[in-house]
Design a protein around this motif. Structure first.
Motif, PDB file in Angstrom:
ATOM      1  N   VAL A 136       0.919  -1.204   0.021  1.00  0.00           N
ATOM      2  CA  VAL A 136       0.103  -0.026  -0.245  1.00  0.00           C
ATOM      3  C   VAL A 136       0.731   1.345   0.143  1.00  0.00           C
ATOM      4  N   GLY A 137       0.601   2.173  -0.964  1.00  0.00           N
ATOM      5  CA  GLY A 137       1.468   3.360  -0.831  1.00  0.00           C
ATOM      6  C   GLY A 137       1.275   4.265  -2.149  1.00  0.00           C
ATOM      7  N   ASP A 138       2.362   5.301  -2.171  1.00  0.00           N
ATOM      8  CA  ASP A 138       2.223   6.170  -3.379  1.00  0.00           C
ATOM      9  C   ASP A 138       2.835   5.319  -4.868  1.00  0.00           C
ATOM     10  N   VAL A 146       5.858  -4.140   7.135  1.00  0.00           N
ATOM     11  CA  VAL A 146       7.172  -3.348   6.734  1.00  0.00           C
ATOM     12  C   VAL A 146       7.019  -2.116   6.253  1.00  0.00           C
ATOM     13  N   VAL A 147       7.621  -0.844   6.680  1.00  0.00           N
ATOM     14  CA  VAL A 147       7.393   0.368   6.468  1.00  0.00           C
ATOM     15  C   VAL A 147       8.545   0.926   5.751  1.00  0.00           C
ATOM     16  N   VAL A 169      13.135  -3.814   0.558  1.00  0.00           N
ATOM     17  CA  VAL A 169      11.586  -4.050   1.261  1.00  0.00           C
ATOM     18  C   VAL A 169      10.954  -5.268   0.963  1.00  0.00           C
ATOM     19  N   ALA A 170      11.143  -5.475  -0.362  1.00  0.00           N
ATOM     20  CA  ALA A 170      10.219  -6.600  -0.999  1.00  0.00           C
ATOM     21  C   ALA A 170      11.087  -7.861  -0.475  1.00  0.00           C
ATOM     22  N   ASP A 185       0.425 -12.692   3.494  1.00  0.00           N
ATOM     23  CA  ASP A 185       1.235 -13.095   4.432  1.00  0.00           C
ATOM     24  C   ASP A 185       2.308 -12.074   4.929  1.00  0.00           C
ATOM     25  N   ALA A 186       2.334 -10.922   4.429  1.00  0.00           N
ATOM     26  CA  ALA A 186       2.891  -9.759   4.872  1.00  0.00           C
ATOM     27  C   ALA A 186       2.389  -8.492   4.051  1.00  0.00           C
ATOM     28  N   VAL A 187       2.782  -7.233   5.002  1.00  0.00           N
ATOM     29  CA  VAL A 187       2.334  -6.065   4.380  1.00  0.00           C
ATOM     30  C   VAL A 187       3.371  -4.931   4.278  1.00  0.00           C
ATOM     31  N   VAL A 188       3.516  -4.225   3.300  1.00  0.00           N
ATOM     32  CA  VAL A 188       4.337  -3.186   3.016  1.00  0.00           C
ATOM     33  C   VAL A 188       3.757  -1.927   2.931  1.00  0.00           C
ATOM     34  N   LEU A 189       4.173  -1.042   3.583  1.00  0.00           N
ATOM     35  CA  LEU A 189       3.547   0.685   3.547  1.00  0.00           C
ATOM     36  C   LEU A 189       4.860   1.216   2.969  1.00  0.00           C
TER      37      LEU A 189
END
Length: 487
Positions: A17-19, A181-182, A277-278, A149-153
């Motif tokens: 999720v993000g820009d 993970v941010v 991050v990935a 299984d995971a979330v990235v901001l």
């Protein structure tokens, strides 16, 4: 670190999720300065559109073998249409986008001469997130987090990740035990409270804490302070050539941990943070500790910075690197992997050359050929006949060196960027698959008898015959060796 993690995380689902941005590259050649002003004139050659920002994180997740769901906001414009209807589909990403009328999709256009970026033009406006749009983004996340299984901001401070959106997303993810993970780009990092890992780079960490992160000790202090300020579980500060520094309160007696960089040479740092991050998210999703996940991500970053442009790291590359396989051996790939790599190079405006042969016993004539071939392109692919193919061409006594040994020797040559094998009598099928910009052979050939020449010229490719150093051939070396043995 365990290379098996790469195999085990295949198919795991990461929600990003993000820009979301669109990266556009205009390639050309600067040959003179404008008479109108002291600026270079770029003669246009080609252009390429690629996913950027949070979308590049998702692209890296897929390249590493995971499944990516991408949530963000796009304008109702051509750039938004290109991302939503073509690029995410093309990259195998499941896109879920809020489309906003009157708001431009963030577009970064880079003008490149050869391998040098000469200018960047940004078209963007920070999103003023209203309640309806925030609700829409959160609803899209709620619909998919159950299978995550995971979330990235991925926060580039363009407006999608407001405090309220972050609070709701973190709450939903934590309630299901999903690691978060941010990747931050803002000073007020307390907005990320409750996340699993915060991954600022050294400049961002220094900006927030006022500490110089070039030294291990001060980077460790900064990481600990960031962890407290953000109220997150752990912090990984990415420090470029200095590696990574990790603060994990679970390891409090041991203090901060610093991991040395895994990069052997650096061509371009573009997109390396997205690779980190990935890989970090996939490793955490697979149950690795933060320290082990960071170590794996560090190796992935080392591969990423060895490539030019915003290049992804693929699962095969990372698995080999984690097994301790050398950088030279990473050049040795299957035909399928070669096609993917060549397509990626060409997408970044690099000129790809191709040559082939048995290369049984490497001699000065071969080195001269490879040097001249590499001088004609940005990347050189060398295709070697398999042992079976050599026997059909040269007889049962050949090759002297088996295909594995020939591949390793070829990959160790600096002029060579990729090595692959072909089992047919000619490399025509491989040439048709790779579509090189330049087909290169020695001047002992004529263009009429160069395999693939006609095909390469159909799409505007070049066939180049380079002079060879006289007096060198594998056959003559073998003959001299046999004479010496008989004497």
């Amino acid at each position: 670190m365990d290379a098996s993690f790469v195999e085990k995380w295949q198919g795991l689902r990461v929600v990003v999720v993000g820009d979301v941005m669109l990266d556009r590259f205009i390639y050309g050649q600067v040959e003179r300065i404008s008479p109108e002003a002291p600026i270079p004139i770029l003669h246009f050659q080609s252009e390429k559109a690629m996913l950027g920002g949070a979308a590049n994180v998702a692209r890296n997740v897929v390249a590493l073998g995971g499944r990516a769901v991408l949530i963000g906001a796009l304008g109702q414009d051509d750039g938004g249409d290109l991302i939503a209807n073509k690029l995410t589909v093309q990259e195998g990403i499941d896109g879920s986008f809020v489309r906003i009328a009157g708001h431009p999709t963030t577009l970064k256009t880079r003008y490149v001469s050869g391998i040098h970026q000469i200018m960047r033009l940004d078209v963007e406006r920070r999103l003023a997130l209203d309640i309806a749009t925030a609700d829409d983004i959160c609803a899209r996340f709620a619909a998919v987090v159950g299978d995550a299984d995971a979330v990235v901001l991925s926060d580039y401070d363009k407006g999608v990740l407001s405090r309220e959106v972050i609070r709701r997303i973190v709450g939903l993810a934590r309630s299901r035990g999903v690691p978060i993970v941010v990747d931050p780009k803002v000073r007020d990092i307390d907005r990320y409270a409750g996340a699993t890992v915060l991954t600022p780079n050294a400049a961002e960490a220094a900006m927030i804490t006022g500490l110089d992160c070039r030294q291990d000790d001060s980077a460790g202090i900064a990481a600990r302070r960031l962890c407290e300020l953000a109220a997150v579980e752990t912090v990984v500060v990415t420090r470029g050539a200095q590696g990574m520094t990790i603060w994990d309160p679970a390891n409090r007696p041991a203090g901060p941990t610093t991991i040395a960089t895994a990069a052997s040479e650096v061509f371009d740092v573009s997109g390396a943070g997205d690779t980190v991050v990935a890989a970090l998210a996939l490793a955490l999703a697979n149950g690795a500790s933060v320290t082990d996940s960071a170590s794996i991500a560090n190796v992935a970053a080392g591969i990423a910075v060895g490539k030019r442009g915003t290049a992804v790291v693929r699962a095969r590359e990372l698995a080999k690197a984690l097994k301790g396989i050398s950088g030279s051996d990473l050049k040795i790939v299957s035909n399928t992997e070669a096609a993917v790599t060549v397509a990626d190079w060409k997408a970044h405006g690099l000129r790809v050359g191709f040559t082939n042969g048995c290369f049984d016993l490497i001699h000065p004539g071969h080195i001269e050929l490879l040097w001249r071939a590499r001088a004609a392109c940005d990347r050189l692919v060398v295709a070697l006949n398999t042992d079976a193919s050599v026997r059909r061409l040269k007889g049962s006594s050949r090759p002297v060196q088996r295909e594995w040994a020939r591949s390793v020797v070829m990959a160790a040559i600096n002029h060579v960027d990729l090595v692959t094998l072909f089992d047919e009598d000619t490399p025509l099928e491989l040439i048709q698959s790779l579509k090189p910009d330049c087909l290169i052979k020695g001047a002992d050939y004529t263009i009429d008898n160069v395999v693939g020449a006609d095909f390469v010229r159909t799409y505007g490719g070049q066939v180049l015959l380079v002079p060879l150093e006289d007096g060198h051939s594998t056959t003559s070396i073998i003959s001299r060796a046999n004479v010496g043995a008989a004497a």
